[in-house]
Design a protein around this motif. Structure first.
Motif, PDB file in Angstrom:
ATOM      1  N   LEU A 158      22.190  63.263  44.756  1.00 23.70           N
ATOM      2  CA  LEU A 158      21.182  64.266  44.440  1.00 23.70           C
ATOM      3  C   LEU A 158      19.814  63.600  44.350  1.00 23.70           C
ATOM      4  O   LEU A 158      19.652  62.568  43.684  1.00 23.70           O
ATOM      5  CB  LEU A 158      21.501  64.957  43.112  1.00 23.70           C
ATOM      6  N   PHE A 159      18.847  64.217  44.996  1.00 25.54           N
ATOM      7  CA  PHE A 159      17.487  63.671  45.052  1.00 25.54           C
ATOM      8  C   PHE A 159      16.530  64.611  44.339  1.00 25.54           C
ATOM      9  O   PHE A 159      16.549  65.827  44.546  1.00 25.54           O
ATOM     10  CB  PHE A 159      17.052  63.520  46.509  1.00 25.54           C
ATOM     11  N   ALA A 160      15.660  64.040  43.501  1.00 20.22           N
ATOM     12  CA  ALA A 160      14.610  64.809  42.836  1.00 20.22           C
ATOM     13  C   ALA A 160      13.264  64.390  43.397  1.00 20.22           C
ATOM     14  O   ALA A 160      12.907  63.205  43.365  1.00 20.22           O
ATOM     15  CB  ALA A 160      14.641  64.570  41.322  1.00 20.22           C
ATOM     16  N   GLY A 161      12.528  65.348  43.933  1.00 16.82           N
ATOM     17  CA  GLY A 161      11.206  65.061  44.464  1.00 16.82           C
ATOM     18  C   GLY A 161      10.210  64.832  43.346  1.00 16.82           C
ATOM     19  O   GLY A 161      10.015  65.691  42.481  1.00 16.82           O
ATOM     20  N   GLU A 162       9.584  63.672  43.367  1.00 16.82           N
ATOM     21  CA  GLU A 162       8.663  63.284  42.298  1.00 16.82           C
ATOM     22  C   GLU A 162       7.216  63.411  42.761  1.00 16.82           C
ATOM     23  O   GLU A 162       6.868  63.034  43.877  1.00 16.82           O
ATOM     24  CB  GLU A 162       8.940  61.843  41.879  1.00 16.82           C
ATOM     25  N   VAL A 163       6.381  63.954  41.884  1.00 19.30           N
ATOM     26  CA  VAL A 163       4.944  64.024  42.133  1.00 19.30           C
ATOM     27  C   VAL A 163       4.238  63.258  41.020  1.00 19.30           C
ATOM     28  O   VAL A 163       4.777  63.079  39.932  1.00 19.30           O
ATOM     29  CB  VAL A 163       4.446  65.484  42.207  1.00 19.30           C
ATOM     30  N   PHE A 164       3.000  62.829  41.307  1.00 22.85           N
ATOM     31  CA  PHE A 164       2.304  61.920  40.400  1.00 22.85           C
ATOM     32  C   PHE A 164       1.026  62.547  39.853  1.00 22.85           C
ATOM     33  O   PHE A 164       0.174  63.006  40.614  1.00 22.85           O
ATOM     34  CB  PHE A 164       1.979  60.608  41.116  1.00 22.85           C
ATOM     35  N   SER A 165       0.919  62.519  38.540  1.00 18.31           N
ATOM     36  CA  SER A 165      -0.242  63.108  37.881  1.00 18.31           C
ATOM     37  C   SER A 165      -1.487  62.255  38.026  1.00 18.31           C
ATOM     38  O   SER A 165      -2.608  62.784  38.056  1.00 18.31           O
ATOM     39  CB  SER A 165       0.063  63.309  36.389  1.00 18.31           C
ATOM     40  N   GLN A 194       7.287  68.743  47.098  1.00 11.43           N
ATOM     41  CA  GLN A 194       8.391  69.278  46.315  1.00 11.43           C
ATOM     42  C   GLN A 194       8.301  68.672  44.920  1.00 11.43           C
ATOM     43  O   GLN A 194       8.435  67.468  44.747  1.00 11.43           O
ATOM     44  CB  GLN A 194       9.735  68.922  46.958  1.00 11.43           C
ATOM     45  N   ALA A 195       8.084  69.491  43.915  1.00  9.67           N
ATOM     46  CA  ALA A 195       7.882  68.986  42.559  1.00  9.67           C
ATOM     47  C   ALA A 195       9.079  69.305  41.672  1.00  9.67           C
ATOM     48  O   ALA A 195       9.163  70.376  41.076  1.00  9.67           O
ATOM     49  CB  ALA A 195       6.608  69.579  41.970  1.00  9.67           C
ATOM     50  N   ASP A 196      10.021  68.373  41.606  1.00  9.57           N
ATOM     51  CA  ASP A 196      11.142  68.498  40.677  1.00  9.57           C
ATOM     52  C   ASP A 196      10.846  67.768  39.366  1.00  9.57           C
ATOM     53  O   ASP A 196      11.331  68.171  38.314  1.00  9.57           O
ATOM     54  CB  ASP A 196      12.418  67.912  41.287  1.00  9.57           C
ATOM     55  N   THR A 197      10.082  66.684  39.464  1.00  6.58           N
ATOM     56  CA  THR A 197       9.746  65.893  38.286  1.00  6.58           C
ATOM     57  C   THR A 197       8.335  65.334  38.448  1.00  6.58           C
ATOM     58  O   THR A 197       7.915  64.992  39.553  1.00  6.58           O
ATOM     59  CB  THR A 197      10.785  64.760  38.063  1.00  6.58           C
ATOM     60  N   LEU A 198       7.634  65.271  37.357  1.00  5.37           N
ATOM     61  CA  LEU A 198       6.233  64.846  37.324  1.00  5.37           C
ATOM     62  C   LEU A 198       6.131  63.513  36.613  1.00  5.37           C
ATOM     63  O   LEU A 198       6.666  63.351  35.513  1.00  5.37           O
ATOM     64  CB  LEU A 198       5.401  65.900  36.588  1.00  5.37           C
ATOM     65  N   CYS A 199       5.433  62.551  37.233  1.00  3.42           N
ATOM     66  CA  CYS A 199       5.334  61.207  36.654  1.00  3.42           C
ATOM     67  C   CYS A 199       3.962  60.921  36.063  1.00  3.42           C
ATOM     68  O   CYS A 199       2.929  61.285  36.628  1.00  3.42           O
ATOM     69  CB  CYS A 199       5.626  60.155  37.719  1.00  3.42           C
ATOM     70  N   LEU A 200       3.986  60.243  34.930  1.00  2.30           N
ATOM     71  CA  LEU A 200       2.801  59.615  34.350  1.00  2.30           C
ATOM     72  C   LEU A 200       3.134  58.138  34.144  1.00  2.30           C
ATOM     73  O   LEU A 200       4.176  57.810  33.573  1.00  2.30           O
ATOM     74  CB  LEU A 200       2.438  60.251  33.008  1.00  2.30           C
ATOM     75  N   HIS A 201       2.259  57.245  34.590  1.00  2.00           N
ATOM     76  CA  HIS A 201       2.500  55.813  34.398  1.00  2.00           C
ATOM     77  C   HIS A 201       2.219  55.417  32.954  1.00  2.00           C
ATOM     78  O   HIS A 201       1.123  55.627  32.440  1.00  2.00           O
ATOM     79  CB  HIS A 201       1.636  54.992  35.356  1.00  2.00           C
ATOM     80  N   GLY A 202       3.215  54.826  32.314  1.00  2.00           N
ATOM     81  CA  GLY A 202       3.089  54.477  30.905  1.00  2.00           C
ATOM     82  C   GLY A 202       2.217  53.278  30.631  1.00  2.00           C
ATOM     83  O   GLY A 202       1.838  53.030  29.485  1.00  2.00           O
TER      84      GLY A 202
END
Length: 260
Positions: free
Chosen positions: A162-169, A219-227
């Motif tokens: 299963l693949f989740a498409g990640e987008v970056f804030s 495709q936005a399944d999960t949104l990333c913020l760099h910690g």
């Protein structure tokens, strides 16, 4: 609006501050990508971050990178497919053993830095990462996070993952949907208003404006913020508040939510 929820993930366990910034970020995110010791982190930081993620009810993910602490895993390395498979397998297994001890479960795997970006454009590297996951989990693999629309999606689906498409804030986009290299202007976004507007557009409209002004579907399944960003704690809270105010719920990603 056909999607009123999003997983909000953050790369954690990477800084040498005793987990202070991680604990300030965790209340606002739903998934923690935990450094597994190669590009950053160690056994102590992994244990600490897993405990904190459990405390705040966040999903736990493995965040494997190249064995290159000097460059924080953000410099490309020429490794064979077999070598990439092995370093991914070893890092997932390392975090997995800690999770087993603490009663936690790895829900996803997200490659780090240069490994992530190389996999996004190279099918064989993506296959090696997926094979490393299969070595550990067999047919019951966690979700793999990868750049939306990338080769990682193709490789994952070819092997039944299963693949989740990640987008970056907080990252700029190229016209082809890849991330702007950190060596180029526009790679990092530090304006709070711009970040929030882009995030909502990516989730609601499934598109983002590239550095040349073109519109890129995503495709936005999960949104990333760099910690590890200078304003990560502030941005985590601001993004969380903005999404809630826009009617977009923050929900830890599960297998049934993936639309890909």
């Amino acid at each position: 609006m056909d999607k009123l929820y999003i997983d909000f993930n953050c790369d954690l366990g990477e800084l040498e501050d005793g987990g202070l910034s991680d604990r300030l970020i965790l209340p606002f995110v739903t998934s923690a990508n935990i450094a597994c010791g190669y590009h950053a982190g160690n056994k102590e930081s992994m244990e600490r971050t897993v405990r904190a993620a459990l405390e705040f009810g966040c999903n736990i993910g493995a965040h494997p990178g190249f064995p290159d602490r000097e460059n924080f895993g953000r410099t490309e390395m020429e490794l064979t497919r077999r070598e990439i498979r092995q370093i991914v397998r070893d890092q997932i297994a390392s975090l997995g053993s800690i999770c087993d001890e603490l009663g936690a479960t790895i829900s996803h795997v997200k490659p780090h830095g240069a490994l992530y970006n190389m996999a996004a454009r190279d099918y064989d590297i993506s296959l090696a990462i997926c094979e490393g996951m299969i070595d550990v989990y067999g047919d019951d693999c966690p979700i793999i996070f990868g750049l939306a629309g990338s080769k990682t999606k193709e490789a994952a689906e070819s092997l039944g993952l299963l693949f989740a498409g990640e987008v970056f804030s907080d990252r700029g986009y190229m016209p082809d949907g890849s991330l702007v290299p950190r060596t180029m202007a526009g790679a990092l976004i530090n304006d709070e208003t711009e970040i929030i507007n882009r995030v909502i557009r990516m989730i609601v409209n499934k598109e983002v404006t590239a550095i040349d002004g073109s519109v890129v579907p995503i495709q936005a399944d999960t949104l990333c913020l760099h910690g590890d960003g200078e304003h990560a704690v502030i941005f985590a809270e601001k993004i969380s508040d903005a999404l809630n105010n826009a009617g977009i719920s923050l929900v830890p990603l599960n297998r049934d939510q993936i639309n890909g």
